[in-house]
Write a protein that holds these residues in place. Structure first.
Motif, short mmCIF file in Angstrom:
data_model
loop_
_atom_site.label_atom_id
_atom_site.label_comp_id
_atom_site.label_asym_id
_atom_site.label_seq_id
_atom_site.Cartn_x
_atom_site.Cartn_y
_atom_site.Cartn_z
N ASP B 175 33.21 48.59 40.46
CA ASP B 175 33.01 47.58 41.48
C ASP B 175 33.72 46.30 41.10
N ASN B 176 33.74 45.38 42.01
CA ASN B 176 34.54 44.18 41.79
C ASN B 176 34.09 43.39 40.57
N ASP B 177 34.99 42.58 40.09
CA ASP B 177 34.74 41.67 38.98
C ASP B 177 34.63 42.34 37.63
N LEU B 178 34.83 43.64 37.59
CA LEU B 178 34.82 44.29 36.29
C LEU B 178 36.26 44.28 35.77
N GLU B 179 36.43 43.66 34.60
CA GLU B 179 37.77 43.54 34.08
C GLU B 179 38.05 44.73 33.17
N HIS B 180 39.19 45.36 33.29
CA HIS B 180 39.49 46.43 32.34
C HIS B 180 40.99 46.59 32.10
N THR B 181 41.30 47.20 30.96
CA THR B 181 42.68 47.40 30.53
C THR B 181 42.86 48.88 30.20
N PRO B 182 43.22 49.67 31.17
CA PRO B 182 43.39 51.10 30.89
C PRO B 182 44.61 51.37 29.99
N PHE B 183 44.43 52.29 29.08
CA PHE B 183 45.53 52.69 28.20
C PHE B 183 45.58 54.21 28.14
N THR B 184 46.77 54.76 28.18
CA THR B 184 46.88 56.21 28.07
C THR B 184 47.80 56.61 26.94
N LYS B 185 47.28 57.47 26.07
CA LYS B 185 48.08 57.96 24.95
C LYS B 185 48.91 59.15 25.40
N THR B 186 48.28 60.00 26.23
CA THR B 186 48.91 61.25 26.63
C THR B 186 49.82 61.09 27.85
N GLY B 187 49.67 59.98 28.54
CA GLY B 187 50.24 59.87 29.88
C GLY B 187 49.22 60.45 30.84
N CYS B 188 49.20 59.98 32.07
CA CYS B 188 48.22 60.54 32.99
C CYS B 188 48.64 60.41 34.45
N LEU B 189 48.04 61.27 35.25
CA LEU B 189 48.23 61.23 36.69
C LEU B 189 46.87 60.98 37.31
N CYS B 190 46.78 59.93 38.12
CA CYS B 190 45.50 59.58 38.76
C CYS B 190 45.69 59.46 40.26
N TYR B 191 44.56 59.57 40.93
CA TYR B 191 44.53 59.22 42.33
C TYR B 191 43.64 57.98 42.41
N ALA B 192 44.17 56.89 42.95
CA ALA B 192 43.42 55.64 42.95
C ALA B 192 43.21 55.14 44.36
N VAL B 193 41.98 54.74 44.64
CA VAL B 193 41.65 54.19 45.96
C VAL B 193 41.11 52.78 45.75
N GLN B 194 41.70 51.84 46.45
CA GLN B 194 41.26 50.46 46.30
C GLN B 194 41.06 49.82 47.65
N ASP B 195 40.12 48.89 47.71
CA ASP B 195 39.95 48.21 48.98
C ASP B 195 40.37 46.75 48.92
N ALA B 196 41.04 46.34 47.83
CA ALA B 196 41.63 45.00 47.76
C ALA B 196 42.59 45.00 46.59
N PRO B 197 43.59 44.14 46.59
CA PRO B 197 44.60 44.21 45.52
C PRO B 197 44.02 43.93 44.14
N LEU B 198 44.72 44.45 43.14
CA LEU B 198 44.35 44.14 41.76
C LEU B 198 44.74 42.69 41.47
N ARG B 199 44.00 42.09 40.53
CA ARG B 199 44.40 40.77 40.04
C ARG B 199 44.53 40.85 38.53
N PHE B 200 45.70 40.45 38.04
CA PHE B 200 45.87 40.48 36.59
C PHE B 200 45.37 39.17 36.03
N VAL B 201 44.64 39.25 34.91
CA VAL B 201 43.89 38.06 34.50
C VAL B 201 44.36 37.42 33.21
#
Lengths: 206, 216
Positions: B175-201
């Motif tokens: 949910d909103n306001d949760l800050e996170h920094t995803p990192f992938t060692k293996t590489g990954c394929l995701c399906y992402a659904v968002q209802d507002a743009p990301l903000r880099f902080v």
């Protein structure tokens, strides 16, 4: 791999009995749909139509708030039921649930069409009811996986017996000889193991 | 082993065909990978079907001409072989097979920004957007928050963030306001659904805020 557990008279095919014990009405619906599937029986289809058409219309009115669209939903759903009845597989569930899912899918496509003006029929990718009723029984497969996931809850001795009998398909006598145990011990371990698995599965399905 | 699942509310809405397409695709693809949620959903659908049948209905509607129209059609006499449209994609030098829920989307257009490749899948009404995202191995997405929610369904590979490690099939709802920094060692394929743009902080990556528009 199919794990069948039928031991003495304890036949647990691991289905949720609540879904399988059909009341009279549901039995009638099942037999009508089977008649449509096997004999293209118009009388049986008319009975299905009489039961489902008003319900589909009511559902359509709720979703679309428009009589014409609700009637479209009735017509298209029942046409699919008529044309595709042969795909219904009674082993996988109730006829009424099958008809409900066909309506649900068509309803989704209608709503999409209303919003996007596009003729998408994407619902079959999202809920593969119509095209995916293949003989390969996915349901068994899931239940097997569920069942196998509970093997870990057994004691080592119970697990050994279940695996030998149901996965390696040894007879109880062969297993008794193999383990150098009395046949009665093998039987009682198996009985305990099965009743434990059964209660685990019932807990899952409740 | 899948550790993150859709909530029961989401399964109920999905089974009732009440989710926007973008989210239904995510739930459907998760179900294809998750036998536990499939079992739960089957029960939900059976309950919804029972409720549907229990509706009060008026019997004063005249459907008679409809039945005749239906009988003008011939029923199928046998089960036709199932057509399986398998959607295979190639992105950033990797080949993947997408879940069945993506069969429809054979015309994906990928755009890349550094280690990130994106293809828009659907743009629903109500400002919801959904994309396939590929992230190269040993890469991070800079720390960001979401104005709305972000749903990530991990289709291939693994990634981790401040909250844990995610595996194939995980259905991760933030949910909103949760800050996170995803990192992938293996590489990954995701399906992402968002209802507002990301903000880099953080720090310099704020300059990447246009990237939020790219991923979104």
């Amino acid at each position: 791999m199919i794990v069948r557990i039928a031991h003495n008279s304890t036949d647990i095919t691991l289905n949720n009995t609540k879904f399988n014990s059909l009341d009279g009405e549901q039995l009638k619906i099942n037999s009508w749909l089977k008649l449509v599937a096997t004999k293209q029986d118009k009388q049986a289809f008319s009975e299905l139509f009489k039961w489902f058409a008003p319900r589909i219309r009511a559902h359509g009115l709720q979703r679309f708030k428009q009589e014409a669209l609700a009637m479209d939903l009735v017509q298209e759903t029942m046409l699919l039921v008529w044309r595709k009845a042969v795909l219904f597989n009674a082993d996988k569930g109730k006829a009424s649930t099958w008809i409900y899912t066909i309506m649900r899918n068509y309803c989704f496509d209608m709503l999409r069409k209303k919003q996007t003006q596009k003729e998408d029929t994407i619902s079959d990718d999202l809920w593969p009811v119509i095209e995916q009723q293949t003989p390969d029984d996915n349901n068994d497969h899931l239940q097997n996986r569920l069942l196998l996931s509970h093997l870990g809850s057994l004691s080592l001795q119970q697990k050994q017996v279940v695996e030998a009998i149901y996965l390696q398909e040894m007879t109880q006598q062969e297993l008794a000889t193999h383990l150098d145990l009395p046949l009665g011990t093998v039987k009682s371990r198996l009985r305990l193991a099965i009743s434990k698995l059964k209660s685990k599965l019932e807990a899952d399905l409740d | 082993m899948i550790k993150y699942h859709p909530t029961q509310e989401l399964l109920i809405s999905h089974s009732g065909a009440q989710l926007p397409l973008s989210l239904s695709i995510a739930v459907s693809a998760h179900l294809e990978m998750c036998s536990e949620c499939t079992t739960v959903t089957k029960k939900i659908t059976a309950q919804q079907s029972a409720l549907f049948e229990a509706q009060d209905v008026s019997n004063n509607v005249n459907f008679s001409s409809m039945l005749d129209k239906i009988f003008e059609h011939k029923p199928d006499l046998q089960v036709e072989p199932k057509k399986t449209a398998i959607n295979r994609i190639s992105v950033a030098g990797n080949n993947y097979q997408l879940p069945r829920a993506f069969s429809h989307f054979t015309d994906l257009k990928w755009s890349s920004f550094g280690a990130i490749s994106r293809a828009r899948v659907v743009k629903d009404t109500d400002n919801i957007r959904a994309s396939l995202l590929h992230i190269d191995k040993n890469s991070a997405i800079p720390s960001h928050t979401h104005k709305g929610y972000e749903l990530t369904l991990l289709l291939e590979g693994t990634f981790s963030d401040e909250n844990g490690v995610y595996n194939k099939g995980d259905f991760i709802w933030l949910d909103n306001d949760l800050e996170h920094t995803p990192f992938t060692k293996t590489g990954c394929l995701c399906y992402a659904v968002q209802d507002a743009p990301l903000r880099f902080v953080s720090g310099i990556s704020q300059a990447l805020n246009p990237l939020g528009q790219l991923i979104y």
